[in-house]
Design a protein around this motif. Structure first.
Motif, PDB file in Angstrom:
ATOM      1  N   TYR A  41      16.513  53.209 -29.114  1.00  8.56           N
ATOM      2  CA  TYR A  41      16.787  53.668 -27.685  1.00  8.56           C
ATOM      3  C   TYR A  41      15.878  52.263 -27.216  1.00  8.56           C
ATOM      4  O   TYR A  41      14.673  52.993 -26.563  1.00  8.56           O
ATOM      5  CB  TYR A  41      16.093  54.664 -27.235  1.00  8.56           C
ATOM      6  CG  TYR A  41      17.186  55.540 -25.647  1.00  8.56           C
ATOM      7  CD1 TYR A  41      16.542  54.469 -24.945  1.00  8.56           C
ATOM      8  CD2 TYR A  41      17.795  56.207 -26.261  1.00  8.56           C
ATOM      9  CE1 TYR A  41      17.187  55.047 -23.779  1.00  8.56           C
ATOM     10  CE2 TYR A  41      18.782  56.562 -24.745  1.00  8.56           C
ATOM     11  CZ  TYR A  41      18.353  55.834 -23.865  1.00  8.56           C
ATOM     12  OH  TYR A  41      19.248  56.211 -22.327  1.00  8.56           O
ATOM     13  N   GLY A 369      20.472  51.251 -25.339  1.00 11.86           N
ATOM     14  CA  GLY A 369      19.887  52.652 -26.042  1.00 11.86           C
ATOM     15  C   GLY A 369      20.703  53.384 -26.799  1.00 11.86           C
ATOM     16  O   GLY A 369      22.338  53.214 -26.492  1.00 11.86           O
ATOM     17  N   LYS A 370      21.135  54.905 -27.267  1.00 12.10           N
ATOM     18  CA  LYS A 370      21.846  55.775 -27.567  1.00 12.10           C
ATOM     19  C   LYS A 370      22.114  54.784 -28.951  1.00 12.10           C
ATOM     20  O   LYS A 370      23.394  54.955 -29.543  1.00 12.10           O
ATOM     21  CB  LYS A 370      22.939  55.917 -26.763  1.00 12.10           C
ATOM     22  CG  LYS A 370      22.579  56.276 -25.434  1.00 12.10           C
ATOM     23  CD  LYS A 370      23.728  57.157 -24.226  1.00 12.10           C
ATOM     24  CE  LYS A 370      23.136  57.914 -23.050  1.00 12.10           C
ATOM     25  NZ  LYS A 370      24.563  58.069 -22.335  1.00 12.10           N
TER      26      LYS A 370
END
Length: 474
Positions: A41, A369-370
């Motif tokens: 992230y 991110g993620k």
């Protein structure tokens, strides 16, 4: 009251130029770079030349649980990931970051802003890659959900002060720099109100050589005009503060080459906003064009003249499809299509332009991110020229943050400012070495440098495709 050109480095080693200088396919995703191998992230990004070899290093933050921040060393254009250096080891869920020589000892120091009421940290640089960890504030619950950090010599005393934005309806923090020592100081108008601040950027909006403060909020943005001596007034009834968007950040640049700093606001779940500076703190909201009509969840933005045509372009990163806007002669913007950049859905955060291999063209890094991999795009270049300017203050702060440069060539004036924050979202920091695209110009007619100290210097007949190192008062 004078400064002089002390060194000039030739960077005219262009490679892999495209045959069509007007081609939009200058950026190509590099999946083999170490910059593209990390997923987590990742949030903010800072570009710094830590060892002064002319090749920029890259630092990026992570907000994921138990994730380290990232540091990549640059060896002649080739990055390697450094997992040992202590600035990556704290696992504190970091949002913002920024580098500057705050104590004027000729080494760059790092400050990071952390979430979840963790301590914000100043890493004092003792000797190149040796950093001492200094906590910026004692632990107080509900006082340190921090997002952005930015350096600025607010009172032009030659030392950089520090401003930290806090979210979750917490007070922002200001640290006054007294001879190289940071001390928290209340300036009620900018620190004692409870907002949910995301990002802050400093910019001289009225050309009075004092840096003004723009704070981006989850709601109404705020603009504070610097009157000197740590005195501010809030600019009310301004078109800049009329929006009620969730603004992740603001990116400042003179996009139309009129000598005034314009502002781009990156908004979540709303259209982004571009304001042309008309002078005397008056602004015009741009209402047409894709740059303000695309409806995205925007988090990051960064200005950079990636095609070296003399007009600064804009990258915008989204929780969705990212956007690249080419500046058309300072009049309007064209949305470009780049494979891997504008044709895929990402959870993108910070973004920054940087010349990785020192070939005179700006490459691009995007933080995702993620658990999506970060992205790096090489710029294969064209036939346009460039020039790089690196400043070192003496009466001014060593990093020359706040210095304004005006470059005149072929009837065009370009204006850039050395800044500790150049992107929206949790923040990104371009290199402190300024990059100017020169188009087909072969000579810089003149260069004016206005230092934060008040010193000013004009240089004439500079060559293109070179890097100039300029020290104040020499």
């Amino acid at each position: 009251m004078a400064c002089s050109l002390i060194s000039c480095l030739d960077t005219n080693d262009f490679t892999s130029k495209t045959s069509n200088e007007n081609s939009i396919e200058l950026l190509h995703e590099n999946l083999n770079s170490v910059l593209s191998k990390d997923a987590g992230y990742t949030q903010a990004i800072s570009v710094i030349d830590l060892n002064n070899d002319g090749f920029p290093e890259l630092f990026a933050t992570n907000t994921g649980i138990y994730e380290n921040n990232l540091f990549y060393q640059n060896n002649n254009g080739l990055f390697t990931k450094d997992t040992i250096i202590n600035i990556t080891q704290d696992k504190l869920r970091t949002h913002g970051c920024s580098w500057a020589d705050f104590d004027n000892n000729n080494t760059l120091d790092l400050v990071i802003a952390n979430r979840d009421d963790s301590l914000n940290i100043l890493y004092k640089n003792n000797n190149l890659y040796q950093f001492t960890n200094n906590n910026l504030n004692s632990y107080k619950k509900n006082e340190s959900y921090s997002y952005g950090v930015s350096w600025c010599d607010v009172d032009n005393d030659g030392y950089l002060d520090l401003f930290i934005t806090n979210s979750h309806n917490q007070k922002n923090k200001f640290y006054q720099n007294i001879n190289g020592v940071l001390k928290e100081k209340s300036i009620p108008i900018i620190t004692d109100s409870y907002y949910s601040s995301i990002h802050a950027v400093w910019a001289d909006l009225n050309n009075d050589q004092l840096q003004d403060l723009i704070i981006c909020e989850d709601g109404e943005n705020h603009l504070y005009i610097n009157k000197g001596n740590l005195d501010f007034i809030m600019l009310k009834n301004s078109i800049l503060t009329a929006s009620n968007s969730f603004t992740y950040g603001c990116s400042a640049a003179d996009y139309n080459n009129d000598g005034l700093i314009d502002l781009f606001f990156a908004n979540w779940a709303n259209k982004n906003e571009l304001y042309m500076n008309l002078g005397e703190l008056k602004f015009k909201k741009i209402k047409s064009g894709a740059i303000v009509q695309d409806y995205d969840n925007t988090e990051g933005s960064c200005w950079g003249d990636y095609d070296n045509d003399g007009f600064i372009d804009l990258i915008v990163t989204n929780d969705g499809v990212n956007r690249l806007y080419k500046n058309l002669d300072g009049q309007t913007f064209k949305s470009l299509q780049v494979q891997g950049l504008t044709d895929t859905i990402r959870n993108s955060n910070g973004t920054v332009w940087l010349d990785v291999n020192n070939n005179g063209f700006l490459d691009l890094f995007i933080a995702n991110g993620k658990n999506e991999y970060n992205q790096f795009f090489n710029n294969t270049g064209n036939n346009n020229n460039h020039v790089k300017i690196q400043l070192k203050g003496t009466n001014s702060n060593r990093s020359a943050i706040g210095a304004k440069l005006k470059l005149f060539s072929n009837g065009i004036m370009q204006t850039q400012v050395v800044s500790s924050q150049s992107g929206g979202g949790c923040g990104s920091q371009k290199s402190l070495t300024l990059h100017f695209g020169m188009g087909k110009s072969n000579i810089i007619d003149s260069l004016i440098i206005d230092w934060p100290s008040g010193n000013s210097k004009r240089l004439y007949q500079l060559e293109v495709n070179k890097k100039y190192n300029i020290i104040e008062n020499k």
